[in-house]
Every structure is written in C-alpha cells, then in structure tokens.
Design a protein around this motif. Structure first.
Motif, PDB file in Angstrom:
ATOM      1  N   ARG A  46       0.835  -1.219   0.000  1.00  0.00           N
ATOM      2  CA  ARG A  46       0.000   0.000   0.000  1.00  0.00           C
ATOM      3  C   ARG A  46       0.859   1.254   0.000  1.00  0.00           C
ATOM      4  NH1 ARG A  46      -3.722  -2.822   3.658  1.00  0.00           N
ATOM      5  NH2 ARG A  46      -2.506  -1.983   5.388  1.00  0.00           N
ATOM      6  N   THR A  47       1.944   1.221   0.746  1.00  0.00           N
ATOM      7  CA  THR A  47       2.839   2.379   0.789  1.00  0.00           C
ATOM      8  C   THR A  47       3.447   2.646  -0.580  1.00  0.00           C
ATOM      9  OG1 THR A  47       3.387   1.880   3.091  1.00  0.00           O
ATOM     10  CG2 THR A  47       4.873   3.362   1.909  1.00  0.00           C
ATOM     11  N   ASN A  48       3.808   1.592  -1.271  1.00  0.00           N
ATOM     12  CA  ASN A  48       4.465   1.751  -2.562  1.00  0.00           C
ATOM     13  C   ASN A  48       3.526   2.299  -3.637  1.00  0.00           C
ATOM     14  OD1 ASN A  48       6.663   1.402  -4.475  1.00  0.00           O
ATOM     15  ND2 ASN A  48       5.503  -0.333  -5.281  1.00  0.00           N
ATOM     16  N   VAL A  49       2.288   1.826  -3.673  1.00  0.00           N
ATOM     17  CA  VAL A  49       1.372   2.255  -4.734  1.00  0.00           C
ATOM     18  C   VAL A  49       0.630   3.540  -4.379  1.00  0.00           C
ATOM     19  CG1 VAL A  49       1.033  -0.099  -5.551  1.00  0.00           C
ATOM     20  CG2 VAL A  49      -0.572   0.857  -3.892  1.00  0.00           C
ATOM     21  N   SER A  50       0.849   4.044  -3.165  1.00  0.00           N
ATOM     22  CA  SER A  50       0.199   5.292  -2.761  1.00  0.00           C
ATOM     23  C   SER A  50       0.674   6.443  -3.640  1.00  0.00           C
ATOM     24  CB  SER A  50       0.515   5.598  -1.299  1.00  0.00           C
ATOM     25  OG  SER A  50       0.108   6.909  -0.959  1.00  0.00           O
ATOM     26  N   GLN A  51      -0.209   7.357  -3.909  1.00  0.00           N
ATOM     27  CA  GLN A  51       0.142   8.513  -4.745  1.00  0.00           C
ATOM     28  C   GLN A  51       1.114   9.448  -4.034  1.00  0.00           C
ATOM     29  OE1 GLN A  51      -3.186  11.066  -5.527  1.00  0.00           O
ATOM     30  NE2 GLN A  51      -4.030  10.871  -3.473  1.00  0.00           N
ATOM     31  N   ASN A  52       1.231   9.303  -2.729  1.00  0.00           N
ATOM     32  CA  ASN A  52       2.146  10.168  -1.973  1.00  0.00           C
ATOM     33  C   ASN A  52       3.556   9.585  -1.884  1.00  0.00           C
ATOM     34  OD1 ASN A  52       0.083  12.038  -1.360  1.00  0.00           O
ATOM     35  ND2 ASN A  52      -0.637  10.706   0.292  1.00  0.00           N
ATOM     36  N   LYS A  53       3.750   8.433  -2.504  1.00  0.00           N
ATOM     37  CA  LYS A  53       5.085   7.807  -2.460  1.00  0.00           C
ATOM     38  C   LYS A  53       6.078   8.644  -3.246  1.00  0.00           C
ATOM     39  CE  LYS A  53       7.906   4.265  -1.775  1.00  0.00           C
ATOM     40  NZ  LYS A  53       8.360   3.827  -0.475  1.00  0.00           N
ATOM     41  N   THR A  54       7.140   9.045  -2.587  1.00  0.00           N
ATOM     42  CA  THR A  54       8.153   9.882  -3.245  1.00  0.00           C
ATOM     43  C   THR A  54       9.393   9.051  -3.526  1.00  0.00           C
ATOM     44  OG1 THR A  54       8.928  10.559  -1.069  1.00  0.00           O
ATOM     45  CG2 THR A  54       7.341  12.008  -2.154  1.00  0.00           C
ATOM     46  N   CYS A  55       9.409   8.415  -4.690  1.00  0.00           N
ATOM     47  CA  CYS A  55      10.577   7.651  -5.111  1.00  0.00           C
ATOM     48  C   CYS A  55      10.576   7.600  -6.626  1.00  0.00           C
ATOM     49  CB  CYS A  55      10.569   6.236  -4.517  1.00  0.00           C
ATOM     50  SG  CYS A  55       9.210   5.215  -5.079  1.00  0.00           S
ATOM     51  N   SER A  56      11.675   7.194  -7.192  1.00  0.00           N
ATOM     52  CA  SER A  56      11.800   7.134  -8.648  1.00  0.00           C
ATOM     53  C   SER A  56      10.963   5.979  -9.199  1.00  0.00           C
ATOM     54  CB  SER A  56      13.263   6.931  -9.035  1.00  0.00           C
ATOM     55  OG  SER A  56      13.684   5.632  -8.670  1.00  0.00           O
ATOM     56  N   PRO A  57      10.574   6.033 -10.493  1.00  0.00           N
ATOM     57  CA  PRO A  57       9.830   4.925 -11.103  1.00  0.00           C
ATOM     58  C   PRO A  57      10.555   3.586 -10.972  1.00  0.00           C
ATOM     59  CG  PRO A  57       9.783   6.854 -12.526  1.00  0.00           C
ATOM     60  CD  PRO A  57      10.727   7.166 -11.407  1.00  0.00           C
ATOM     61  N   LYS A  58      11.892   3.613 -11.071  1.00  0.00           N
ATOM     62  CA  LYS A  58      12.643   2.371 -10.968  1.00  0.00           C
ATOM     63  C   LYS A  58      12.548   1.786  -9.561  1.00  0.00           C
ATOM     64  CE  LYS A  58      17.183   0.343 -11.916  1.00  0.00           C
ATOM     65  NZ  LYS A  58      18.567   0.587 -12.380  1.00  0.00           N
ATOM     66  N   GLU A  59      12.649   2.664  -8.541  1.00  0.00           N
ATOM     67  CA  GLU A  59      12.518   2.198  -7.159  1.00  0.00           C
ATOM     68  C   GLU A  59      11.128   1.637  -6.897  1.00  0.00           C
ATOM     69  OE1 GLU A  59      15.516   5.096  -4.625  1.00  0.00           O
ATOM     70  OE2 GLU A  59      13.554   5.872  -5.231  1.00  0.00           O
ATOM     71  N   SER A  60      10.103   2.322  -7.416  1.00  0.00           N
ATOM     72  CA  SER A  60       8.723   1.871  -7.233  1.00  0.00           C
ATOM     73  C   SER A  60       8.504   0.514  -7.898  1.00  0.00           C
ATOM     74  CB  SER A  60       7.753   2.901  -7.829  1.00  0.00           C
ATOM     75  OG  SER A  60       6.422   2.470  -7.700  1.00  0.00           O
ATOM     76  N   ARG A  61       9.045   0.350  -9.106  1.00  0.00           N
ATOM     77  CA  ARG A  61       8.894  -0.924  -9.810  1.00  0.00           C
ATOM     78  C   ARG A  61       9.584  -2.039  -9.044  1.00  0.00           C
ATOM     79  NH1 ARG A  61      10.920  -4.727 -13.031  1.00  0.00           N
ATOM     80  NH2 ARG A  61       9.735  -5.363 -14.890  1.00  0.00           N
ATOM     81  N   ASN A  62      10.790  -1.789  -8.553  1.00  0.00           N
ATOM     82  CA  ASN A  62      11.529  -2.807  -7.822  1.00  0.00           C
ATOM     83  C   ASN A  62      10.771  -3.246  -6.565  1.00  0.00           C
ATOM     84  OD1 ASN A  62      13.568  -2.698  -9.726  1.00  0.00           O
ATOM     85  ND2 ASN A  62      14.896  -1.366  -8.512  1.00  0.00           N
ATOM     86  N   GLU A  63      10.204  -2.265  -5.862  1.00  0.00           N
ATOM     87  CA  GLU A  63       9.425  -2.583  -4.657  1.00  0.00           C
ATOM     88  C   GLU A  63       8.181  -3.392  -5.000  1.00  0.00           C
ATOM     89  OE1 GLU A  63       8.829  -2.043  -0.366  1.00  0.00           O
ATOM     90  OE2 GLU A  63      10.508  -2.083  -1.774  1.00  0.00           O
ATOM     91  N   PHE A  64       7.516  -3.016  -6.092  1.00  0.00           N
ATOM     92  CA  PHE A  64       6.322  -3.731  -6.537  1.00  0.00           C
ATOM     93  C   PHE A  64       6.668  -5.177  -6.888  1.00  0.00           C
ATOM     94  CE2 PHE A  64       3.030  -4.515  -9.936  1.00  0.00           C
ATOM     95  CZ  PHE A  64       1.928  -4.479  -9.087  1.00  0.00           C
ATOM     96  N   VAL A  65       7.764  -5.375  -7.587  1.00  0.00           N
ATOM     97  CA  VAL A  65       8.191  -6.712  -7.992  1.00  0.00           C
ATOM     98  C   VAL A  65       8.543  -7.562  -6.770  1.00  0.00           C
ATOM     99  CG1 VAL A  65      10.043  -7.996  -9.152  1.00  0.00           C
ATOM    100  CG2 VAL A  65       8.911  -6.100 -10.322  1.00  0.00           C
ATOM    101  N   VAL A  66       9.149  -6.970  -5.758  1.00  0.00           N
ATOM    102  CA  VAL A  66       9.476  -7.711  -4.536  1.00  0.00           C
ATOM    103  C   VAL A  66       8.209  -8.285  -3.912  1.00  0.00           C
ATOM    104  CG1 VAL A  66      10.278  -7.470  -2.155  1.00  0.00           C
ATOM    105  CG2 VAL A  66      11.625  -6.512  -4.012  1.00  0.00           C
ATOM    106  N   VAL A  67       7.163  -7.465  -3.819  1.00  0.00           N
ATOM    107  CA  VAL A  67       5.890  -7.921  -3.248  1.00  0.00           C
ATOM    108  C   VAL A  67       5.283  -9.040  -4.099  1.00  0.00           C
ATOM    109  CG1 VAL A  67       3.509  -7.230  -2.740  1.00  0.00           C
ATOM    110  CG2 VAL A  67       5.406  -5.716  -2.122  1.00  0.00           C
ATOM    111  N   LEU A  68       5.317  -8.873  -5.417  1.00  0.00           N
ATOM    112  CA  LEU A  68       4.750  -9.877  -6.309  1.00  0.00           C
ATOM    113  C   LEU A  68       5.500 -11.208  -6.213  1.00  0.00           C
ATOM    114  CD1 LEU A  68       3.982  -7.789  -9.531  1.00  0.00           C
ATOM    115  CD2 LEU A  68       2.488  -8.302  -7.592  1.00  0.00           C
TER     116      LEU A  68
END
Length: 486
Positions: free
Chosen positions: A180-202
């Motif tokens: 939830r923290t990663n996909v939140s619109q208030n998440k302040t990180c680069s697209p690459k960081e967000s993708r990496n975090e999303f992939v970890v969860v998946l």
C-alpha cells in the motif's frame, strides 16, 4: 457491526479446515462475509413462483415485499440523516418501530419457508449451492486467519482442494503495508525504485501463496484457461493476478491463467444464474464521461477522447449508444443513464470514502454520485460496467470482508461483469488501456459480457509489452485494472 469481530468468519473457516471439514469452511465464510450486501439483497428477493401457487402464498409475498421496501427505505433514511439533530424520544421510537418491522418480516419469512421448495428461503447457502460458482472454472478462496492461512480450490464436479499455506497473518499484514505504501500517490521515489518494490511484493506472494495453488491447479485447469480469485481478510489488498517470478525464463501467473475476481462465491453464483442467453434485441449502452467535475478536482483531458474511441468500436447496429459528455453528466443524468442502460462505461474521478464507505462516489458536474445513490437503482438485469476511475475496487482495510466499494456495489446490485481499479490511475494510462480493451472486447458482431475478463487480460498484456519496454508506464499501473464477475 463496528463492534463485531471482523475476523470471526475467517477464524471459523480456519477451524473447520484444521478439522478437515473443507465444505463447512466455505459455508462459514459465506455466512460471515459481506453481511451488509447480503442483508440488502434480501430486500430485493423475487418470489414470482411462490405468489402464483395459492392465495395464502400470494398474500405472504405481498406483505414480504411491503415490509422489505419499508425496511430498506428506513435504513437508507437513517444512514443519510447523520448530521440532523437527534431527539432521544424520537430516536427511541424509531428504533422500536424498526425492531417491530424486523420481527414481522422474520415471521413472514418463516411462513414462506413452510411452502414446498422454499424451505431454505434466505438461509445461508450450502456447499452444494456454492460449488456452482466454479462451473466456468476453478475459484480459489484465500483465507487469512490468526490461526492459519489457507487456500481452497473450489471445483464444479470434484471435491474442493485444501492448500495449507506456510505464511502467518502477521507476515501478510507486513507485506500489505509495504504494498500500500508503494502504490500510494504520496510515495516519493523514482519509477525504478517503485517498480523494484512492486516486484518484490509480487515475488513474495508468488512464492508463498500463488505458486502452491498453481501447482495444484495444473491437474484440473488447462494453461490459458480462466480462474477466479476470492480473497478474504488481508488478501483483498493484493493484485494476485500480477504475481510471478519476474526473472528471465521464469513464470508469472498472467502467462499461465486468465484471472478474474469475485467478492464471494454466492455473488458469482448469482451472476452466472442471471446472465442473459441468446438475446437478439439491441444492446443499450451508456458512455458517461466527466472531465471537469464540481469541486477541487483536476481536469481529465483524456475523458472525451476515451468516449469517442469507445463509440467508434461498438458494433452497430447491435448496440444503441447513450453518450453523456462532461457538459451533460450531472448526478441525475448519470443515474438515469445507469438505470436505463444494461451496459455502462464510466470515465471520471472516483473517490473511496473509508470513513463512510457508502459515500464513495463518482465526481459529476454538480457533485458526487455516491454508492448509496447507485444501490438504490434497479440494476438486477444489467450485464456489464467499466469503471474508468480511481480506486473503484479498493475496500476499507479495517473491514475488508464487507467488500464495500464501487465495483462490489455494482456487482451485488446485479451487474454480472465489472471492470474497476485497485488504486490511483493516471488519466492517460486509463485512456490507453480502455482503447486496447474495447478493441479486443468489440471484435465480434455482438457484445458478450462473459469475454470481458479475457479481453482485459489480453489488453493489459499488450499494454505492458508496448509501454514498459520504453519505460513510459510504471509496472503497477498496468495491473491496476481488475475484472470482477462472470
């Protein structure tokens, strides 16, 4: 209900599974989940077969319908009157009257059960009824309890398969917070960081939850066929359809099966039972767009283009289109279009109200069209709805098993097949996905709501292939749309 143990149904199901009673576990879940929707559905029960049997039955049906209408109306009035001043004597009198009406309603129901064929009228369904949900493909029920986490694969003609999971609910909750923290619109990180975090969860979900299920499915479901996910408790947070290894040469779920969702088994049973078959009359389709709604909303520049694209692909003459652009999309006009058209596309801002979930809404020109407004409409014969708006399938994490969000509202009130979003969606991304979806969905001479799930599966896969290579769209945004229903 706020004082009711939110985990009672999953705990009961876990207990039944540990005793080896898999069908009982599923019955417990259906009895203890989506209680508000179940109660409202009782007020819409049709009794045409009974009313024609004899005069006494006809009188009972008439009284049942009268009491159901009064109870539904008084419940709605009560929920909308929160800001009005309360006089204790008046409040108590209303409560007493409501209890008397409920008592009479229960007595009428008991009498109806005395007639042949109605002995289980409005009683919780048996497993023999629930397994009908799997007549179009396996349904995987995911159970998250403090005692155990489990998956149950419901099959139509075979016994259900129990798949014990090695995870704990604490592990699952921690992963849910991370997601939830990663996909939140208030998440302040680069697209690459967000993708990496999303992939970890998946990857975590794939390894601990989905892969053990897929291993069991290989013996009962062919590759490329459809499956349905019925998540409970914390599992409702996750995009299960997106899980996989995400390493070269390794599998993802979307490469193996076409995933859809259902909030409960009974909701899917009802959708299948009420689906139209072979109707040759023209399809009435409403396309509702609102790019500049009332309030502090940002403009949506792609909404009108989305409606134009949809209009171009709908197969004529089998479809009659009602198109409401931003200048026409008021609350009243949108409600009327929803009521009068069995196929609907909504493109606008969406808002999930976690404090008062029935006030979740679509933003129209003159204010919000709320979930409470929508469930007051008769959608019992509706076929399909595409909700191109933010967070339309995001429920309240404090009571996840009540499944109170816009997509569930449409399905529980009668819409057989619904597409919605799990989190925030960018206007341009929604337009690209919608364009590809209707290009797939409208390939035949006539629309069929049962192919919405496969059409969404193919269109999102195509979007990922085209856009992610150029890093134009974050990975999680290509998985935000989900299909619920048949």
């Amino acid at each position: 209900m706020k004082h009711f143990p939110v985990d009672l149904s999953v705990d009961a199901a876990s207990c039944a599974l540990r005793c080896g009673k898999v069908p009982h576990a599923l019955e417990h879940l259906e009895q203890g989940r989506a209680l508000l929707w179940t109660q409202m559905a009782r007020f819409h029960t049709l009794l045409d077969d009974l009313s024609s049997s004899n005069p006494r039955a006809a009188l009972l049906v008439q009284r049942f319908q009268e009491l159901s209408f009064i109870l539904k109306t008084e419940s709605a009035d009560k929920s909308c009157d929160d800001d009005a001043p309360r006089v204790p004597v008046v409040v108590e009198a209303k409560a007493v009257r409501y209890m008397q009406l409920v008592a009479e309603w229960n007595n009428v129901v008991e009498e109806i059960r005395t007639f042949e064929g109605f002995s289980r009228f409005l009683l919780p369904p048996l497993f023999s009824d629930l397994r009908e949900a799997a007549c179009g493909g396996p349904v995987i029920v995911l159970i998250a309890s403090r005692f155990s986490c489990d998956a149950v694969i419901v099959l139509h003609g075979q016994p259900p398969i129990h798949v014990p999971l090695t995870i704990t609910i604490e592990w699952l909750k921690a992963l849910a917070v991370r997601h939830r923290t990663n996909v939140s619109q208030n998440k302040t990180c680069s697209p690459k960081e967000s993708r990496n975090e999303f992939v970890v969860v998946l990857r975590e979900l794939w390894r601990e939850v989905v892969f053990p299920v897929v291993t069991q499915l290989k013996g009962v479901a062919e590759k490329g066929s459809r499956i349905w996910w019925c998540p409970t408790s914390v599992f409702t947070v996750f995009p299960l359809h997106a899980t996989g290894e995400y390493r070269p040469g390794k599998s993802t779920l979307s490469q193996i099966y076409i995933s859809s969702y259902t909030p409960t088994l009974l909701a899917l049973v009802k959708a299948r039972k009420n689906a139209s078959t072979g109707n040759s009359s023209p399809i009435s389709f409403a396309a509702i767009g609102q790019a500049q709604p009332d309030g502090q909303w940002a403009p949506l520049p792609f909404v009108e283009r989305e409606l134009d694209f949809l209009e171009r692909f709908l197969p004529a003459p089998s479809v009659t289109l009602t198109k409401l652009t931003s200048s026409l999309s008021t609350r009243e006009a949108a409600s009327r279009a929803l009521q009068n058209n069995r196929w609907v596309h909504l493109s606008c801002h969406g808002q999930q109200n976690f404090k008062e979930p029935f006030k979740s809404s679509f933003a129209m020109r003159d204010g919000p069209l709320s979930l409470l407004d929508i469930i007051d409409l008769d959608l019992s014969h509706h076929e399909f709805a595409f909700l191109s708006a933010c967070k339309t399938a995001m429920g309240d994490s404090t009571v996840p098993d009540e499944v109170i969000h816009l997509v569930a509202g449409l399905q529980f009130t009668g819409v057989k097949s619904v597409v919605g979003t799990l989190w925030q969606v960018q206007d341009e991304v929604a337009f690209k996905l919608v364009s590809k979806f209707y290009e797939e969905f409208c390939k035949g001479d006539r629309l069929d709501c049962t192919i919405a799930g496969p059409a969404l599966h193919r269109s999102t896969a195509q979007l990922r292939k085209e856009e992610i290579q150029n890093e134009k769209i974050p990975l999680h945004e290509t998985f935000m749309f989900i299909h619920i229903g048949i």
